[in-house]
Scaffold this active site. Structure first.
Site, short mmCIF file in Angstrom:
data_model
loop_
_atom_site.label_atom_id
_atom_site.label_comp_id
_atom_site.label_asym_id
_atom_site.label_seq_id
_atom_site.Cartn_x
_atom_site.Cartn_y
_atom_site.Cartn_z
N ARG A 170 0.86 -1.18 0.00
CA ARG A 170 0.00 0.00 0.00
C ARG A 170 0.90 1.23 0.00
O ARG A 170 2.02 1.19 0.52
CB ARG A 170 -0.91 0.03 1.24
CG ARG A 170 -1.82 -1.19 1.38
CD ARG A 170 -2.60 -1.10 2.69
NE ARG A 170 -3.52 -2.23 2.85
CZ ARG A 170 -3.20 -3.37 3.48
NH1 ARG A 170 -1.99 -3.50 4.01
NH2 ARG A 170 -4.07 -4.34 3.58
N LYS A 193 -1.98 -2.72 7.97
CA LYS A 193 -3.16 -2.33 8.73
C LYS A 193 -3.21 -3.10 10.05
O LYS A 193 -2.82 -4.24 10.13
CB LYS A 193 -4.43 -2.62 7.91
CG LYS A 193 -4.63 -1.68 6.73
CD LYS A 193 -5.95 -1.96 6.04
CE LYS A 193 -6.21 -0.98 4.90
NZ LYS A 193 -7.50 -1.25 4.22
N HIS A 261 -2.55 2.79 -5.97
CA HIS A 261 -3.09 1.54 -5.43
C HIS A 261 -3.32 0.50 -6.52
O HIS A 261 -3.32 -0.69 -6.26
CB HIS A 261 -4.39 1.82 -4.68
CG HIS A 261 -4.74 0.76 -3.69
ND1 HIS A 261 -4.00 0.53 -2.55
CD2 HIS A 261 -5.76 -0.14 -3.66
CE1 HIS A 261 -4.54 -0.47 -1.86
NE2 HIS A 261 -5.61 -0.89 -2.52
N ARG A 264 -0.64 -2.05 -6.73
CA ARG A 264 -0.82 -3.17 -5.79
C ARG A 264 -1.78 -4.19 -6.38
O ARG A 264 -1.55 -5.40 -6.29
CB ARG A 264 -1.32 -2.63 -4.45
CG ARG A 264 -1.69 -3.66 -3.41
CD ARG A 264 -2.00 -2.93 -2.10
NE ARG A 264 -2.85 -3.69 -1.21
CZ ARG A 264 -2.40 -4.53 -0.27
NH1 ARG A 264 -1.10 -4.74 -0.15
NH2 ARG A 264 -3.24 -5.15 0.53
N HIS A 287 -3.75 -9.39 3.60
CA HIS A 287 -5.21 -9.42 3.75
C HIS A 287 -5.58 -10.28 4.96
O HIS A 287 -5.09 -11.39 5.11
CB HIS A 287 -5.87 -10.00 2.50
CG HIS A 287 -5.88 -9.06 1.34
ND1 HIS A 287 -6.07 -9.47 0.04
CD2 HIS A 287 -5.75 -7.70 1.29
CE1 HIS A 287 -6.02 -8.42 -0.75
NE2 HIS A 287 -5.84 -7.34 -0.04
N TYR A 296 -9.45 -11.03 -6.80
CA TYR A 296 -8.53 -11.01 -7.93
C TYR A 296 -8.78 -12.18 -8.88
O TYR A 296 -8.43 -12.09 -10.05
CB TYR A 296 -7.08 -11.03 -7.43
CG TYR A 296 -6.73 -9.76 -6.69
CD1 TYR A 296 -6.50 -8.57 -7.39
CD2 TYR A 296 -6.65 -9.73 -5.31
CE1 TYR A 296 -6.20 -7.39 -6.72
CE2 TYR A 296 -6.35 -8.56 -4.63
CZ TYR A 296 -6.13 -7.40 -5.34
OH TYR A 296 -5.84 -6.23 -4.68
#
Length: 319
Positions: A170, A193, A261, A264, A287, A296
């Protein structure tokens, strides 16, 4: 239908509901300080809900009627919206608006209806990622280095975008790296995150681009200084990188979805296209849920179908 025309809803309602909605609107404006656009959306959603309940029960509801509504009643309203072709995102927003009203009613001591919070709303379908093609990604990295006024800035941009594409970071993760954490080895420790750490492999192309930038950068700061800096030596702001990407996509004729982004997204999609394991890609991206990574696969399937339709001789024939 009984009752006078309500100035908030725009249609008739029972007097106690009319009075309550006037106070709710006043609270939204003064206490919540919501924007006029948001307030209009909330009121519109509540109006649609109360119109449905009026037709559903055969009369405008009173406050006692609203307190007695069941899960079935709320679900019937959402089903009605779905049958009218209202999308899941709009239905979810409408439910949030009605829940906002009922939470306020509960806090204000006007009524209590636990049913409104005992069921899940419509599942929001997140938009599919929009990756760049392999060719466009390669061209973008080359173009990003062409900065005639400040050559070191061009090397910085290429290093940053190569890192996003080569390691799936990110932009916030990349810009928070210090010089000590520069990806000059075989792996990179990333804090993502939720302050969760992950280890990602570093491609030689990433190392080469970052090293070239660090050698050219005029600001030789300490190991705890930011890796990516602006023209004055401070930490590079995300807005600067995003503006550079906007300039590049205009230059190259790329769609507006070509953002930092998107690099990514391209990392994940291109790995998947080359046979990458979905679980491994989940770990590389950081994730928390595999379902996020599985988006994806939809992108890859869509791209495969586009290739099939444009290239396969049987796909070109009309029946």
């Amino acid at each position: 239908m009984t009752g006078k025309q309500n100035p908030v809803l725009g249609f008739a309602a029972q007097p106690d509901v009319q009075d309550t909605l006037v106070h709710w609107r006043r609270w939204m404006e003064s206490e919540r300080n919501v924007s006029p656009h948001t307030l209009t959306a909330y009121i519109g959603d509540v109006a649609t809900f109360l119109e449905f309940i009026t037709g559903y029960q055969g009369k405008p509801p009173s406050m006692n009627d609203l307190a007695a509504l069941t899960v079935t009643d709320f679900r019937s309203w959402l089903s009605h919206l779905a049958m009218k072709g209202i999308g899941s995102n709009s239905r979810s927003r409408a439910l949030s608006s009605v829940r906002n009203l009922f939470r306020w009613l509960d806090r204000d001591g006007r009524l209590h209806n636990p049913a409104i919070n005992t069921f899940s709303g419509p599942r929001i379908k997140r938009p599919a990622p929009k990756p760049l093609t392999v060719l466009d990604a390669d061209r973008l990295l080359e173009e990003s280095e062409k900065e005639p006024d400040e050559p070191w800035v061009g090397k910085r941009d290429r290093a940053l975008f190569t890192l996003l594409y080569g390691c799936g970071l990110r932009i916030s993760e990349a810009l928070n790296l210090t010089r000590r954490e520069a990806p000059l080895g075989e792996t990179l420790r990333v804090t993502g995150k939720g302050n969760k750490e992950r280890i990602v492999p570093v491609l030689p192309a990433v190392t080469e681009a970052v090293r070239a930038y660090m050698d050219a950068c005029p600001y030789k700061q300490g190991p705890e200084a930011p890796l990516f800096v602006g023209v004055r030596g401070g930490q590079l702001a995300p807005a600067i990188a995003q503006r550079r990407m906007r300039d590049l996509r205009r230059l190259m004729g790329l769609p507006e979805t070509a953002t930092p982004h998107a690099l990514r997204h391209s990392f994940a999609t291109h790995l998947l296209a080359d046979g990458g394991d979905l679980r491994a890609i989940q770990d590389l991206l950081g994730h928390a849920s595999l379902s996020t990574t599985q988006r994806y696969t939809d992108v890859e399937s869509e791209q495969l179908m586009q290739v099939y339709r444009s290239a396969h001789p049987r796909a070109k024939k009309t029946p």
